[in-house]
Design an enzyme around this catalytic site. Sequence first.
Site, PDB file in Angstrom:
ATOM      1  CB  THR A 122      33.599   3.500  44.214  1.00  0.00           C
ATOM      2  OG1 THR A 122      33.821   2.385  43.362  1.00  0.00           O
ATOM      3  CG2 THR A 122      34.938   4.172  44.514  1.00  0.00           C
TER       4      THR A 122
ATOM      5  CE  LYS B   9      36.611   1.604  41.312  1.00  0.00           C
ATOM      6  NZ  LYS B   9      35.149   1.581  41.308  1.00  0.00           N
TER       7      LYS B   9
ATOM      8  CE  LYS C  57      31.195   8.074  43.810  1.00  0.00           C
ATOM      9  NZ  LYS C  57      31.327   6.592  43.971  1.00  0.00           N
TER      10      LYS C  57
END
Lengths: 291, 291
Positions: free
Chosen positions: A99, A174, A242
């Site tokens: 990701t 995502k 993150k």
Amino acid sequence: MATLKKIGFIGTGIMGAAMAGHLMDAGFEVSVYNRTKSKADELIKKGAKWCGTPAQCSRGQDVIISMVGYPKDVEQIYLGDDGIIVNAKAGAYIIDMTTSSPTLAEKIYNEAKVRDVHAIDAPVTGGDTGAKNATLTIFVGGDEADFKALAPIFNAIGKNIVYLGTAGSGQKAKIANQIALAGSLAGACEAFAYSKSAGLDIDKVFASISTGSAGSKQMTDIVKRGLDGNFDPGFMIKHLAKDLAIGTETSMIYGTSLPILALVLHELRKMESEGHGNEGTQSLLKYYDVK
Amino acid sequence: MATLKKIGFIGTGIMGAAMAGHLMDAGFEVSVYNRTKSKADELIKKGAKWCGTPAQCSRGQDVIISMVGYPKDVEQIYLGDDGIIVNAKAGAYIIDMTTSSPTLAEKIYNEAKVRDVHAIDAPVTGGDTGAKNATLTIFVGGDEADFKALAPIFNAIGKNIVYLGTAGSGQKAKIANQIALAGSLAGACEAFAYSKSAGLDIDKVFASISTGSAGSKQMTDIVKRGLDGNFDPGFMIKHLAKDLAIGTETSMIYGTSLPILALVLHELRKMESEGHGNEGTQSLLKYYDVK
């Protein structure tokens, strides 16, 4: 179209190792690289070829797959002086399943294209369980022809495999997933914070709210673990932070303002600063003094 | 314990009418009152007795149930000069099923107790579908003996029936439900706002994120309607705003701080001020310019 046979797999952590194992089971010849070699031991025992560097793991492969930690890691292994793109053979496919940033995915796609290398971004969701059971959701961005050519690979590791559009689109979807997840996670934590402060029995509240209109995967699968006193990571606080940082950064580029996203990121950073970064996301309950 | 036979039902809107109908089907003698009489017509045709005032609907009943709009309505019909409590017979049960203030529920309980009237707070979730199919979740607060005595009534209209504790506890748990729901709702709206601003195909994003870690009842059952262009109310923006206002007010009393709750309430108030209060909660998509 040439048959895909040889795969270089970079990043054999919990997720990556399970995925690489499924690819071996599906008949691919898999070479592996990982920063900490011991995490690749099981795969090597199973017959995977060890490579000492990402470059070695890239040369001569039909497909190179990466599953690493942060966008800076992705940038380094793909775009570095001795990285994947300069070492991949012409016509190879490179798939980043980390990701990572949609912007970086577009950059990798463009750099790869000038060398006749086909770049795909394909982050996943479903966690360690999804990786083990080959039931991951895969968000795919890049050229549609490449997506189709890679079907045997995606089918070996995932279940709900969705092509979302041009390079970077997999990463964008995502991030959208992580934004929705963040709302459900924080909302559930606040519901139990309210309940606790109001003097209710938390287990009874869970029994009453988890199956109706407030129900979510986050409440049932993640927050419940924390309510039961288990803070082991399925997915770490620092990794969700993150992802949400990428969401915040890119939403500014796209010109939209997402206050829930910003707020949950703030809460997670606070948790990280207090030493909870390596705990599971259910530790957000601690932010609200529920645990 | 005397058998419960006669029920006064106050508030026959979409939810209340369906619930009163199930009670008639279960064999209770039901009298009804509603501010707008026409909304009780179906029940009257079915054999319910019409009462011209809440007071008339309270006298001589074994159980009095209310399902009205706002805490101020609840306060008026229960505690007003000619309200339910002064008109209920000694030993009667009074059940407020409106989503209302826990503090008000405690007040009603105490006022009722001095007249030997048994007050229960029992808000529900599950919406019009849950009311029609008698599958509502019911959050019950009050004395446990009263909860047990009222089992035939709750079983006639609900499915997941949870006793949460002393007076006000049902309301508290319902508010917790609304807080969790608000997080999932707003998170899903932000996910699609991000997706739209990033140029993604929203239907493909829905297909990729709705079944995994970001999945929630709100995303699948509510937000999806808005993505499909349907803004009809299952549950109105103004009613969720009311519930979250109760949550904000009481969380301050309980000494906890819930920023997601405060933020979603702010968004809903903004939507109300722009004329969307009577639309379904999926209209929050409009706040984020997704629709």
